[in-house]
Design an enzyme around this catalytic site. Structure first.
Site, PDB file in Angstrom:
ATOM      1  N   TRP A 204       0.865  -1.182   0.000  1.00 38.92           N
ATOM      2  CA  TRP A 204       0.000   0.000   0.000  1.00 38.92           C
ATOM      3  C   TRP A 204       0.908   1.240   0.000  1.00 38.92           C
ATOM      4  O   TRP A 204       1.873   1.295   0.779  1.00 38.92           O
ATOM      5  CB  TRP A 204      -0.878  -0.049   1.258  1.00 38.92           C
ATOM      6  CG  TRP A 204      -2.039   0.878   1.247  1.00 38.92           C
ATOM      7  CD1 TRP A 204      -2.182   2.019   1.993  1.00 38.92           C
ATOM      8  CD2 TRP A 204      -3.247   0.742   0.496  1.00 38.92           C
ATOM      9  NE1 TRP A 204      -3.394   2.598   1.737  1.00 38.92           N
ATOM     10  CE2 TRP A 204      -4.070   1.837   0.814  1.00 38.92           C
ATOM     11  CE3 TRP A 204      -3.704  -0.198  -0.436  1.00 38.92           C
ATOM     12  CZ2 TRP A 204      -5.330   2.021   0.250  1.00 38.92           C
ATOM     13  CZ3 TRP A 204      -4.961  -0.015  -0.999  1.00 38.92           C
ATOM     14  CH2 TRP A 204      -5.764   1.081  -0.655  1.00 38.92           C
TER      15      TRP A 204
ATOM     16  N   HIS B 103      -8.308  -4.020  12.935  1.00 35.12           N
ATOM     17  CA  HIS B 103      -7.770  -3.189  11.847  1.00 35.12           C
ATOM     18  C   HIS B 103      -8.622  -1.924  11.639  1.00 35.12           C
ATOM     19  O   HIS B 103      -8.091  -0.839  11.428  1.00 35.12           O
ATOM     20  CB  HIS B 103      -7.728  -4.031  10.569  1.00 35.12           C
ATOM     21  CG  HIS B 103      -7.056  -3.373   9.407  1.00 35.12           C
ATOM     22  ND1 HIS B 103      -5.953  -2.565   9.524  1.00 35.12           N
ATOM     23  CD2 HIS B 103      -7.340  -3.420   8.064  1.00 35.12           C
ATOM     24  CE1 HIS B 103      -5.592  -2.143   8.325  1.00 35.12           C
ATOM     25  NE2 HIS B 103      -6.407  -2.631   7.432  1.00 35.12           N
TER      26      HIS B 103
ATOM     27  N   HIS C 272     -14.372  -2.438   4.739  1.00 37.70           N
ATOM     28  CA  HIS C 272     -13.684  -3.128   5.844  1.00 37.70           C
ATOM     29  C   HIS C 272     -14.543  -3.127   7.107  1.00 37.70           C
ATOM     30  O   HIS C 272     -14.695  -4.145   7.771  1.00 37.70           O
ATOM     31  CB  HIS C 272     -12.341  -2.447   6.155  1.00 37.70           C
ATOM     32  CG  HIS C 272     -11.226  -2.850   5.249  1.00 37.70           C
ATOM     33  ND1 HIS C 272     -10.940  -2.182   4.093  1.00 37.70           N
ATOM     34  CD2 HIS C 272     -10.322  -3.860   5.331  1.00 37.70           C
ATOM     35  CE1 HIS C 272      -9.899  -2.756   3.501  1.00 37.70           C
ATOM     36  NE2 HIS C 272      -9.506  -3.780   4.228  1.00 37.70           N
TER      37      HIS C 272
ATOM     38  N   HIS D 158      -2.463 -11.823   3.403  1.00 38.31           N
ATOM     39  CA  HIS D 158      -2.659 -11.652   4.850  1.00 38.31           C
ATOM     40  C   HIS D 158      -4.143 -11.708   5.198  1.00 38.31           C
ATOM     41  O   HIS D 158      -4.999 -11.582   4.323  1.00 38.31           O
ATOM     42  CB  HIS D 158      -2.047 -10.327   5.336  1.00 38.31           C
ATOM     43  CG  HIS D 158      -2.756  -9.113   4.814  1.00 38.31           C
ATOM     44  ND1 HIS D 158      -2.512  -8.591   3.573  1.00 38.31           N
ATOM     45  CD2 HIS D 158      -3.721  -8.336   5.368  1.00 38.31           C
ATOM     46  CE1 HIS D 158      -3.287  -7.534   3.379  1.00 38.31           C
ATOM     47  NE2 HIS D 158      -4.041  -7.362   4.452  1.00 38.31           N
TER      48      HIS D 158
HETATM   49 ZN   LIG Z   1      -5.189  -5.794   5.348  1.00 34.12          ZN
END
Ligand SMILES: [Zn+2]
Length: 227
Positions: free
Chosen positions: A33, A73, A179, A67
């Site tokens: 990223w 997160h 997410h 991952h």
């Molecule tokens: Zn991630």
């Protein structure tokens, strides 16, 4: 001693493997990223150069390469990766192929009739296109926000995408919401798998993130085989 035949392979040899490795290899300066530190993986000591042993030195964040994201997160007070039940990402899984070259839409997903408890791995154009370079590709195929909600509504257990984030790089709200919706519902997200050459269908999945204490994710090896 003469080799003894047992079925199709020689005794003492490993049987032919039907497992397909869908992980991306860890290597120096691998795709990451853009705002995260670049992975640094170097041989610190080298037996071939006369050192007494060979050793590699590795620096990367817990979202490097293939991952699994844990809810911490994106969710304050969320579960950490060492709390993940191992069967979240081990067991039956379905590979669904997405034709849309920009985004996974609800319209394309609905006919696949997602069922409770499924593990869904999305194969998009990303697999063929994005891993040819270690440069970050900005316009990878991602989840529309309503797709994340649909997967939660259907009660999936885990989802996977063939690039390093399920949300788009180009829209912070989509990145956050996709997410948050999945992680808030306790769905584990496998990112950075490579499904090039994998046919859509039913598979057995083994994907285990590193047992990283209090990790918000864990680098993982992921393999599948047809069932
Ligand atoms: Zn991630």
């Amino acid at each position: 001693m003469a080799k003894r035949k047992t079925g199709a392979y020689e005794w003492g040899e490993a049987p032919p493997s039907s497992w397909i490795d869908i992980s991306i290899p860890f290597r120096d300066k691998m795709v990451h990223w853009p705002s995260d530190p670049e992975p640094q993986i170097v041989r610190l000591k080298d037996r071939d150069a006369g050192d007494p042993v060979s050793l590699m030195d590795m620096h990367f964040i817990d979202h490097a390469g293939t991952h699994v994201d844990a809810s911490l997160h994106f969710i304050a007070g969320g579960k950490t990766i060492d709390q993940m039940p191992v069967n979240a990402t081990i067991g039956r899984a379905r590979v669904i192929e997405i034709k849309n070259k920009e985004v996974i839409t609800l319209e394309e997903l609905i006919p696949h009739n997602i069922r409770r408890g499924e593990r869904i791995l999305f194969k998009t154009e990303n697999s063929e296109r994005c891993y040819k370079t270690d440069e970050f590709i900005e316009d990878y195929v991602y989840f529309a926000t309503e797709v994340a909600q649909h997967l939660v509504d259907r009660g999936v257990r885990a989802v996977g995408l063939d690039y390093i984030s399920i949300g788009t790089y180009k829209d912070q709200k989509n990145l956050h919401d996709t997410h948050e919706i999945l992680l808030n519902a306790g769905v584990y997200i496998i990112e950075g798998i490579n499904l090039a050459g994998v046919k859509p269908g039913r598979y057995e999945l083994i994907c285990l993130p590193l047992l990283l204490e209090r990790g918000d994710a864990g680098p993982a090896r992921a393999i599948i085989r047809p069932i």
